[in-house]
Design a protein around this motif. Structure first.
Motif, PDB file in Angstrom:
ATOM      1  N   ILE A 128       1.232  -9.400  -1.717  1.00 28.22           N
ATOM      2  CA  ILE A 128       2.640  -9.421  -2.140  1.00 28.22           C
ATOM      3  C   ILE A 128       2.754  -8.964  -3.590  1.00 28.22           C
ATOM      4  N   ALA A 129       1.841  -9.460  -4.431  1.00 30.69           N
ATOM      5  CA  ALA A 129       1.860  -9.071  -5.845  1.00 30.69           C
ATOM      6  C   ALA A 129       1.607  -7.574  -6.007  1.00 30.69           C
ATOM      7  N   TYR A 130       0.644  -7.046  -5.259  1.00 31.70           N
ATOM      8  CA  TYR A 130       0.348  -5.613  -5.343  1.00 31.70           C
ATOM      9  C   TYR A 130       1.474  -4.758  -4.767  1.00 31.70           C
ATOM     10  N   ALA A 131       2.234  -5.303  -3.816  1.00 31.89           N
ATOM     11  CA  ALA A 131       3.311  -4.540  -3.187  1.00 31.89           C
ATOM     12  C   ALA A 131       4.586  -4.523  -4.022  1.00 31.89           C
ATOM     13  N   SER A 132       4.634  -5.344  -5.074  1.00 29.42           N
ATOM     14  CA  SER A 132       5.865  -5.446  -5.872  1.00 29.42           C
ATOM     15  C   SER A 132       6.345  -4.110  -6.465  1.00 29.42           C
ATOM     16  N   PRO A 133       5.449  -3.172  -6.845  1.00 25.21           N
ATOM     17  CA  PRO A 133       5.946  -1.901  -7.397  1.00 25.21           C
ATOM     18  C   PRO A 133       6.491  -0.926  -6.353  1.00 25.21           C
ATOM     19  N   LEU A 134       6.490  -1.287  -5.074  1.00 24.00           N
ATOM     20  CA  LEU A 134       6.960  -0.352  -4.053  1.00 24.00           C
ATOM     21  C   LEU A 134       8.405   0.073  -4.294  1.00 24.00           C
ATOM     22  N   SER A 135       9.233  -0.859  -4.778  1.00 26.42           N
ATOM     23  CA  SER A 135      10.634  -0.513  -5.065  1.00 26.42           C
ATOM     24  C   SER A 135      10.716   0.521  -6.173  1.00 26.42           C
ATOM     25  N   ALA A 136       9.813   0.397  -7.173  1.00 27.68           N
ATOM     26  CA  ALA A 136       9.786   1.388  -8.254  1.00 27.68           C
ATOM     27  C   ALA A 136       9.356   2.747  -7.726  1.00 27.68           C
ATOM     28  N   MET A 137       8.398   2.771  -6.791  1.00 26.07           N
ATOM     29  CA  MET A 137       7.955   4.036  -6.199  1.00 26.07           C
ATOM     30  C   MET A 137       9.088   4.697  -5.426  1.00 26.07           C
ATOM     31  N   LYS A 138       9.871   3.883  -4.720  1.00 26.32           N
ATOM     32  CA  LYS A 138      11.017   4.404  -3.987  1.00 26.32           C
ATOM     33  C   LYS A 138      12.032   5.032  -4.943  1.00 26.32           C
ATOM     34  N   THR A 139      12.246   4.364  -6.090  1.00 27.72           N
ATOM     35  CA  THR A 139      13.179   4.880  -7.099  1.00 27.72           C
ATOM     36  C   THR A 139      12.687   6.195  -7.678  1.00 27.72           C
ATOM     37  N   VAL A 140      11.375   6.286  -7.914  1.00 29.47           N
ATOM     38  CA  VAL A 140      10.792   7.518  -8.462  1.00 29.47           C
ATOM     39  C   VAL A 140      11.028   8.694  -7.516  1.00 29.47           C
ATOM     40  N   VAL A 141      10.809   8.482  -6.233  1.00 24.15           N
ATOM     41  CA  VAL A 141      11.003   9.550  -5.250  1.00 24.15           C
ATOM     42  C   VAL A 141      12.472   9.925  -5.139  1.00 24.15           C
ATOM     43  N   VAL A 199     -11.486 -10.950  -1.283  1.00 22.77           N
ATOM     44  CA  VAL A 199     -11.251 -10.189  -2.514  1.00 22.77           C
ATOM     45  C   VAL A 199     -11.011  -8.717  -2.182  1.00 22.77           C
ATOM     46  N   GLY A 200     -11.719  -8.206  -1.188  1.00 21.27           N
ATOM     47  CA  GLY A 200     -11.666  -6.781  -0.880  1.00 21.27           C
ATOM     48  C   GLY A 200     -10.364  -6.310  -0.272  1.00 21.27           C
ATOM     49  N   ILE A 201      -9.793  -7.090   0.667  1.00 19.98           N
ATOM     50  CA  ILE A 201      -8.582  -6.634   1.368  1.00 19.98           C
ATOM     51  C   ILE A 201      -7.401  -6.445   0.415  1.00 19.98           C
ATOM     52  N   PRO A 202      -7.005  -7.472  -0.372  1.00 14.28           N
ATOM     53  CA  PRO A 202      -5.846  -7.267  -1.254  1.00 14.28           C
ATOM     54  C   PRO A 202      -6.112  -6.263  -2.361  1.00 14.28           C
ATOM     55  N   ASN A 203      -7.324  -6.287  -2.922  1.00 14.35           N
ATOM     56  CA  ASN A 203      -7.614  -5.375  -4.023  1.00 14.35           C
ATOM     57  C   ASN A 203      -7.820  -3.942  -3.540  1.00 14.35           C
ATOM     58  N   GLY A 204      -8.319  -3.787  -2.309  1.00 16.31           N
ATOM     59  CA  GLY A 204      -8.392  -2.451  -1.727  1.00 16.31           C
ATOM     60  C   GLY A 204      -7.008  -1.858  -1.545  1.00 16.31           C
ATOM     61  N   SER A 205      -6.075  -2.691  -1.036  1.00 12.13           N
ATOM     62  CA  SER A 205      -4.694  -2.210  -0.887  1.00 12.13           C
ATOM     63  C   SER A 205      -4.071  -1.948  -2.253  1.00 12.13           C
ATOM     64  N   GLY A 206      -4.405  -2.792  -3.245  1.00 13.56           N
ATOM     65  CA  GLY A 206      -3.892  -2.572  -4.601  1.00 13.56           C
ATOM     66  C   GLY A 206      -4.421  -1.278  -5.201  1.00 13.56           C
ATOM     67  N   PHE A 207      -5.693  -0.967  -4.927  1.00 14.47           N
ATOM     68  CA  PHE A 207      -6.281   0.283  -5.400  1.00 14.47           C
ATOM     69  C   PHE A 207      -5.562   1.486  -4.788  1.00 14.47           C
ATOM     70  N   LEU A 208      -5.267   1.413  -3.490  1.00 16.59           N
ATOM     71  CA  LEU A 208      -4.561   2.510  -2.813  1.00 16.59           C
ATOM     72  C   LEU A 208      -3.148   2.671  -3.361  1.00 16.59           C
ATOM     73  N   LEU A 209      -2.456   1.534  -3.582  1.00 16.67           N
ATOM     74  CA  LEU A 209      -1.102   1.604  -4.138  1.00 16.67           C
ATOM     75  C   LEU A 209      -1.120   2.136  -5.566  1.00 16.67           C
ATOM     76  N   GLY A 210      -2.122   1.715  -6.347  1.00 12.38           N
ATOM     77  CA  GLY A 210      -2.251   2.232  -7.708  1.00 12.38           C
ATOM     78  C   GLY A 210      -2.505   3.728  -7.708  1.00 12.38           C
ATOM     79  N   THR A 211      -3.333   4.183  -6.770  1.00 16.28           N
ATOM     80  CA  THR A 211      -3.596   5.623  -6.637  1.00 16.28           C
ATOM     81  C   THR A 211      -2.317   6.368  -6.275  1.00 16.28           C
ATOM     82  N   ALA A 212      -1.543   5.803  -5.344  1.00 12.76           N
ATOM     83  CA  ALA A 212      -0.282   6.430  -4.927  1.00 12.76           C
ATOM     84  C   ALA A 212       0.699   6.509  -6.102  1.00 12.76           C
ATOM     85  N   GLN A 213       0.734   5.459  -6.925  1.00  8.91           N
ATOM     86  CA  GLN A 213       1.623   5.472  -8.088  1.00  8.91           C
ATOM     87  C   GLN A 213       1.220   6.562  -9.076  1.00  8.91           C
TER      88      GLN A 213
END
Length: 203
Positions: free
Chosen positions: A100-113, A148-162
């Motif tokens: 949930i914490a890692y997904a919080s910037p998704l709204s910002a990504m939507k705004t950027v697009v 540790v791997g599942i949330p941080n792996g998703s956070g790494f992917l989201l960070g890469t997307a950002q």
């Protein structure tokens, strides 16, 4: 204000001392204790200076999510479960809230697009998301820790997307202002072409 500053630095001093005593423990425990302490400081500052109505709503959320929920989880897992099941349940909740914490910037990504601008997505925050997720993902792989791997792996992917979005839509401020000016001129020109009478001055 002086009292508030003294209080804040006093709390930070206690955090550092606590980390010193925690240094022999597990890495994940140390960093999360530090994170919890820092968030308590942030919440305290917010509650000190927020408008009255916001203070009440925030205080209710803090009591429910940060006190009642963790307390109930600890009690239930302690009395109803044993052994590895406790770790599995606690780890599952950690995964959920970390994602949930890692997904919080998704709204910002939507705004950027939508706006084709990175104005509302700070580069430093995106870069830290990328680094933090990447480092903890490597740690999780080496330690073979899925929690540790599942949330941080998703956070790494989201960070890469950002970061990808940032480099796609970033442009120098001067050129952005120039392009905005050209767009405004184009809009005015199109309006004059579609309605020539507006461009004529009356005598």
């Amino acid at each position: 204000m002086a009292i508030s500053s003294i209080t804040i630095f006093g709390v930070l001093g206690n955090i550092m001392s606590g980390l010193l005593y925690l240094s022999p423990t597990v890495v994940v425990a140390t960093v999360n204790v530090f994170g919890a302490a820092v968030e308590i400081v942030f919440l305290t500052i917010f509650l000190l200076f927020a408008p009255p109505r916001m203070k009440v709503r925030t205080a209710i959320l803090v009591i429910v999510l940060d006190v009642a929920f963790p307390g109930a989880t600890i009690l239930l897992t302690h009395f109803l479960l044993d052994g590895d099941k406790r770790i599995d349940v606690a780890g599952l909740w950690c995964v959920i809230f970390s994602m949930i914490a890692y997904a919080s910037p998704l709204s910002a990504m939507k705004t950027v697009v939508a706006l084709k601008s990175v104005e509302y997505m700070p580069f430093l925050l995106s870069f830290i998301f990328f680094l933090n997720g990447g480092v903890w993902t490597v740690y999780a792989i080496l330690a073979k820790d899925l929690f540790v791997g599942i949330p941080n792996g998703s956070g790494f992917l989201l960070g890469t997307a950002q970061l990808i979005l940032y480099f796609i839509y970033w442009k120098p401020k001067s050129s952005r202002q120039a392009s905005d000016g050209l767009e405004d001129q184009q809009i005015i020109s199109e309006a004059l072409i579609s309605n020539p009478s507006q461009g004529k001055t009356e005598h």
